[in-house]
Design an enzyme around this catalytic site. Structure first.
Site, PDB file in Angstrom:
ATOM      1  N   ARG B 205       0.815  -1.231   0.000  1.00 41.88           N
ATOM      2  CA  ARG B 205       0.000   0.000   0.000  1.00 41.88           C
ATOM      3  C   ARG B 205       0.844   1.275   0.000  1.00 41.88           C
ATOM      4  O   ARG B 205       0.383   2.319   0.433  1.00 41.88           O
ATOM      5  CB  ARG B 205      -0.972   0.005   1.175  1.00 41.88           C
ATOM      6  CG  ARG B 205      -1.957  -1.157   1.175  1.00 41.88           C
ATOM      7  CD  ARG B 205      -3.163  -0.913   2.062  1.00 41.88           C
ATOM      8  NE  ARG B 205      -3.981  -2.117   2.132  1.00 41.88           N
ATOM      9  CZ  ARG B 205      -3.872  -3.042   3.095  1.00 41.88           C
ATOM     10  NH1 ARG B 205      -2.998  -2.882   4.061  1.00 41.88           N
ATOM     11  NH2 ARG B 205      -4.651  -4.097   3.086  1.00 41.88           N
ATOM     12  N   GLU B 269       7.012  16.886 -26.249  1.00 43.51           N
ATOM     13  CA  GLU B 269       6.490  17.424 -24.984  1.00 43.51           C
ATOM     14  C   GLU B 269       7.083  18.803 -24.684  1.00 43.51           C
ATOM     15  O   GLU B 269       6.423  19.664 -24.104  1.00 43.51           O
ATOM     16  CB  GLU B 269       6.778  16.464 -23.817  1.00 43.51           C
ATOM     17  CG  GLU B 269       6.206  15.062 -23.970  1.00 43.51           C
ATOM     18  CD  GLU B 269       4.693  14.961 -23.748  1.00 43.51           C
ATOM     19  OE1 GLU B 269       4.043  16.000 -23.488  1.00 43.51           O
ATOM     20  OE2 GLU B 269       4.162  13.837 -23.858  1.00 43.51           O
ATOM     21  N   GLU B 321      -5.440  16.877 -11.303  1.00 42.14           N
ATOM     22  CA  GLU B 321      -6.025  17.155 -12.613  1.00 42.14           C
ATOM     23  C   GLU B 321      -7.525  17.426 -12.552  1.00 42.14           C
ATOM     24  O   GLU B 321      -8.335  16.738 -13.168  1.00 42.14           O
ATOM     25  CB  GLU B 321      -5.736  16.000 -13.582  1.00 42.14           C
ATOM     26  CG  GLU B 321      -6.010  16.393 -15.023  1.00 42.14           C
ATOM     27  CD  GLU B 321      -5.390  15.440 -16.028  1.00 42.14           C
ATOM     28  OE1 GLU B 321      -4.217  15.090 -15.877  1.00 42.14           O
ATOM     29  OE2 GLU B 321      -6.092  15.074 -16.983  1.00 42.14           O
ATOM     30  N   ARG B 325      -4.304  21.070 -14.917  1.00 33.27           N
ATOM     31  CA  ARG B 325      -3.310  20.054 -15.276  1.00 33.27           C
ATOM     32  C   ARG B 325      -3.657  19.346 -16.577  1.00 33.27           C
ATOM     33  O   ARG B 325      -2.762  18.879 -17.297  1.00 33.27           O
ATOM     34  CB  ARG B 325      -3.161  19.029 -14.149  1.00 33.27           C
ATOM     35  CG  ARG B 325      -2.095  18.000 -14.455  1.00 33.27           C
ATOM     36  CD  ARG B 325      -1.710  17.168 -13.252  1.00 33.27           C
ATOM     37  NE  ARG B 325      -0.664  16.234 -13.626  1.00 33.27           N
ATOM     38  CZ  ARG B 325       0.041  15.512 -12.785  1.00 33.27           C
ATOM     39  NH1 ARG B 325      -0.175  15.625 -11.494  1.00 33.27           N
ATOM     40  NH2 ARG B 325       0.981  14.686 -13.211  1.00 33.27           N
ATOM     41  N   ASN B 329      -2.083  17.837 -21.488  1.00 34.90           N
ATOM     42  CA  ASN B 329      -2.407  16.754 -22.416  1.00 34.90           C
ATOM     43  C   ASN B 329      -2.711  17.241 -23.824  1.00 34.90           C
ATOM     44  O   ASN B 329      -3.352  16.516 -24.596  1.00 34.90           O
ATOM     45  CB  ASN B 329      -3.580  15.940 -21.869  1.00 34.90           C
ATOM     46  CG  ASN B 329      -3.168  15.079 -20.695  1.00 34.90           C
ATOM     47  OD1 ASN B 329      -2.225  14.300 -20.797  1.00 34.90           O
ATOM     48  ND2 ASN B 329      -3.848  15.238 -19.573  1.00 34.90           N
ATOM     49  N   HIS B 332      -2.654  14.775 -26.653  1.00 32.16           N
ATOM     50  CA  HIS B 332      -2.566  13.423 -26.098  1.00 32.16           C
ATOM     51  C   HIS B 332      -3.809  12.580 -26.358  1.00 32.16           C
ATOM     52  O   HIS B 332      -3.716  11.354 -26.414  1.00 32.16           O
ATOM     53  CB  HIS B 332      -2.283  13.487 -24.596  1.00 32.16           C
ATOM     54  CG  HIS B 332      -0.856  13.818 -24.272  1.00 32.16           C
ATOM     55  ND1 HIS B 332      -0.236  14.961 -24.719  1.00 32.16           N
ATOM     56  CD2 HIS B 332       0.087  13.144 -23.546  1.00 32.16           C
ATOM     57  CE1 HIS B 332       1.022  14.984 -24.281  1.00 32.16           C
ATOM     58  NE2 HIS B 332       1.244  13.897 -23.567  1.00 32.16           N
ATOM     59  N   HIS B 349       5.706   7.400 -27.913  1.00 36.02           N
ATOM     60  CA  HIS B 349       4.679   8.276 -27.352  1.00 36.02           C
ATOM     61  C   HIS B 349       4.756   9.698 -27.942  1.00 36.02           C
ATOM     62  O   HIS B 349       3.752  10.264 -28.365  1.00 36.02           O
ATOM     63  CB  HIS B 349       4.831   8.315 -25.831  1.00 36.02           C
ATOM     64  CG  HIS B 349       3.916   9.265 -25.136  1.00 36.02           C
ATOM     65  ND1 HIS B 349       2.535   9.138 -25.187  1.00 36.02           N
ATOM     66  CD2 HIS B 349       4.163  10.373 -24.375  1.00 36.02           C
ATOM     67  CE1 HIS B 349       1.980  10.114 -24.478  1.00 36.02           C
ATOM     68  NE2 HIS B 349       2.942  10.873 -23.975  1.00 36.02           N
TER      69      HIS B 349
END
Lengths: 448, 448
Positions: B205, B269, B321, B325, B329, B332, B349
């Site tokens: 966790r 990017e 987001e 945020r 993208n 994307h 990518h």
């Protein structure tokens, strides 16, 4: 020892402890009613260095429960039995209520106020689905035509609490094109709650979820506190997340369909709360175990509420298990070894925890930390609950040792355990114990 | 529209926007030196209703960079080139530094100060391991005999960013008996960082982790901000967690071994930051792309630092987001459709993002939100970077539509997109656009 810095001690002989006091009642509006809730989270935490009164706020708790019962009687709702008691888990902006009561799945407003988007995925299993899936779907959609409900029905059992089964939840969510505003609903016992919670934590990096626990085990323990996860073939709950639900809805009517063995399994966790922090509750259980085993509704409801209060309080103080929360794992390190070693699903979780508790108590006694009356009382109450008190014969000392070595409470190579120390209702979480006592306990419970 | 309540608008025509101001320099001690860091997170957020100056704090940024350069020159370290610049990601108690510089893997104190327990698991791939695994192991253990290092070497490539490969990390961690105090180290590109981060978030966790990105893509984007996860056969990054590292160590020397195509992929990017919020940076790139393509160290270092500053600022403002945020993208949603539809790993990518950016820019132009000079400049800079500007011929309109329907930015059935709006350096995240423009864009880029 640096490696002991994380150990947490709750005992009369310890110089550090946490004393909690309860806060006042709180009104929470649900639908068109006002209900009085129990706010069980502490408003004051005191660290005292000398003399320690334990974690169990006995006098306050008794008072709160009397007040709650009074208030329920004076409730203006149509039927007093259907008004839920609310235990609040206080975690700042991740706080949430646990609703406890009879017939809650017939009160759609409880569930609907916690669903934010238009899409819901119910995660359940093939035992629970025929019993409650339609009822929950109805509760989510009645008078609420904008919400659409999908469901995924998993095979029932701890042995399916694995990555392959978890992927079925993701497959269904993605094939159904659920988005970030959806809500996952866990409908079932601890396995379903843990898997659905971890799926909710991970799907699109986190979506809302709601717990509807249908076993005692889930109602008193696993659905509260945000521990989610799955098993690995080498150990239980090794993969998961801390992820809190929007709410927990405990409809005690769901226990009417629970098999006897499952019922008793849940009592292992109820007994645990008494042993680690609530001696008065343990004494109550000693008197009321026949009534619990006979499924008396009022007795069951009280046991669930008081268990949730204990759990909520501990989780509020230590969400991520840096110390105090670990005490909830009394008997679990030995118990997990049994579940892993004996094969998931052979024994129920609570059955393994019962034996683990006996072993932890045995070790505490060997260390000279408790007297033999506690040992005897633990045996007696577990036997009343028809729970096992010795591990399966196939478990060996070596199996225990190797499985316990990967327990989550190992820190830098040192196995820390929850053991009892002092009068009933006091425990300690520590790696500072004589290894000989652990060896002796293992040898006395294993044939080889 | 209720479903638009989460849309976030950053454009001159918008009545809501965020203006940021930069704060002062900050001294952070590392080992026995004091280094001056750039604290790029905002100290003031202004929402202005009329007239909008954009998210790009141009005047302040220029000043900061001058100061940083000066400070580097005046540094008292042995070699100025080896002193890292530090960009701080400001997230309260989850804040962490990004160290950027040459030869950082030869400075063990940087890594070692962020390892808390005695056990480390390096997660890397079969391309990067032969190049840097020994070096990183050495950096973690030199003068530090209490720390032991394990490693797991995964197959290289986006197509292995799946649950089966992730399980290899859990297997290794559990077989090695790592405990909660261990640290996972991601050594590689974006795929390794995302998988290692998600494994760290989920193992027991949650355990500590450190990012050592070795590609431009990872250094300027994926290693910063805590997005972790894996792909599902039906979509990219659909399973994961927000989980922040202890630190990010960007050793620019690792780019010396990066293939040309990977280098260019990362520039997609870098270009994105210019388009969505930093026009001055875009103009700098237009002038310096030949130098970037020629791997001039100083030019690369500047592009990485400025990209990280942009990302750190956005993440600090909107970690989970909820709006801003999402602007990171740009391109994307179209890009992910290409990666999913064409098969993970066929295109890098950044190559898919480059085409996605062209498509988003095309759509923005069709909506009348930008003029054609921006369209032309985007084409020109991507061509300078030798990045593709049209999708693979096998991609159809239907493939785009069906894959984009499961995008994480869909909210209650509505696909929200990042589009450019206004002068260079301004964008909008919205579901409120004419569907016809989306259809036209898809048809103009697909043969069927």
């Amino acid at each position: 020892m640096a490696s002991l810095s994380n150990s947490f001690c709750v005992s009369p002989s310890c110089d550090r402890g946490v004393k909690c006091s309860f806060s006042k009642l709180r009104r929470i509006p649900i639908g068109d009613r006002n209900l009085v809730s129990l706010r069980s989270s502490p408003v004051r935490i005191e660290l005292n260095r000398n003399g320690f009164s334990g974690l169990n706020p006995r006098p306050m708790r008794g008072k709160i429960w009397a007040t709650a019962a009074q208030t329920m009687d004076q409730s203006s709702t149509k039927t007093a039995s259907s008004a839920p008691t609310i235990v609040e888990v206080d975690l700042g902006d991740r706080s949430y209520p646990i609703y406890i009561g009879s017939g809650l799945l017939d009160q759609p407003e409880i569930l609907q106020r916690h669903v934010h988007g238009k899409r819901v995925l119910i995660v359940t299993n093939d035992t629970v689905a025929p019993l409650y899936l339609d009822k929950v779907t109805e509760a989510l959609t009645v008078g609420n035509p904008n919400v659409s409900v999908e469901s995924v029905v998993l095979p029932d059992g701890e042995k399916y609490k694995d990555m392959d089964t978890l992927m079925k939840v993701f497959d269904k969510a993605i094939e159904s094109r659920l988005d970030r505003r959806c809500t996952f609903v866990a409908l079932g016992g601890g396995v379903i709650g843990d898997m659905c919670g971890y799926a909710a934590a991970s799907f699109l990096r986190g979506v809302n979820f709601i717990q509807i626990p249908t076993t005692v085990m889930a109602q008193v323990d696993s659905s509260v506190g945000g521990k989610t996860g799955i098993n690995h073939r080498l150990g239980k709950n090794l993969i998961g997340a801390f992820y809190q639900p929007q709410c927990v809805v405990v409809d005690t009517d769901t226990l009417n369909t629970l098999p006897d063995r499952e019922l008793a399994s849940g009592f292992a966790e109820v007994i645990k709360y008494g042993l680690i922090r609530d001696a008065e509750f343990f004494e109550w259980q000693e008197k009321n175990m026949p009534s619990l085993m006979a499924r008396d509704p009022a007795t069951l409801a009280y046991a669930i509420k008081r268990s949730c209060e204990n759990k909520a309080e501990v989780v509020s103080l230590d969400e991520k298990e840096s110390g105090l929360r670990a005490t909830l794992n009394l008997g679990h390190t030995f118990g997990h070894a049994i579940e892993t070693g004996f094969g998931y699903g052979q024994w129920l979780h609570g059955e393994a925890v019962a034996v683990g508790t006996v072993m932890a108590v045995d070790m505490s006694y060997r260390l000279g930390w408790i007297d033999d009356t506690i040992v005897n009382r633990v045996h007696a109450i577990l036997e009343q609950a028809k729970l096992p008190t010795a591990p399966p014969e196939t478990m060996t000392v070596e199996m225990f040792k190797s499985i316990m070595a990967v327990d989550k409470k190992v820190a830098d190579g040192l196995l820390r355990l929850i053991l009892l120390k002092g009068p009933l209702g006091n425990c300690i979480f520590t790696g500072d114990y004589d290894r000989k006592a652990l060896d002796e306990t293992l040898h006395s419970f294993c044939k080889s």
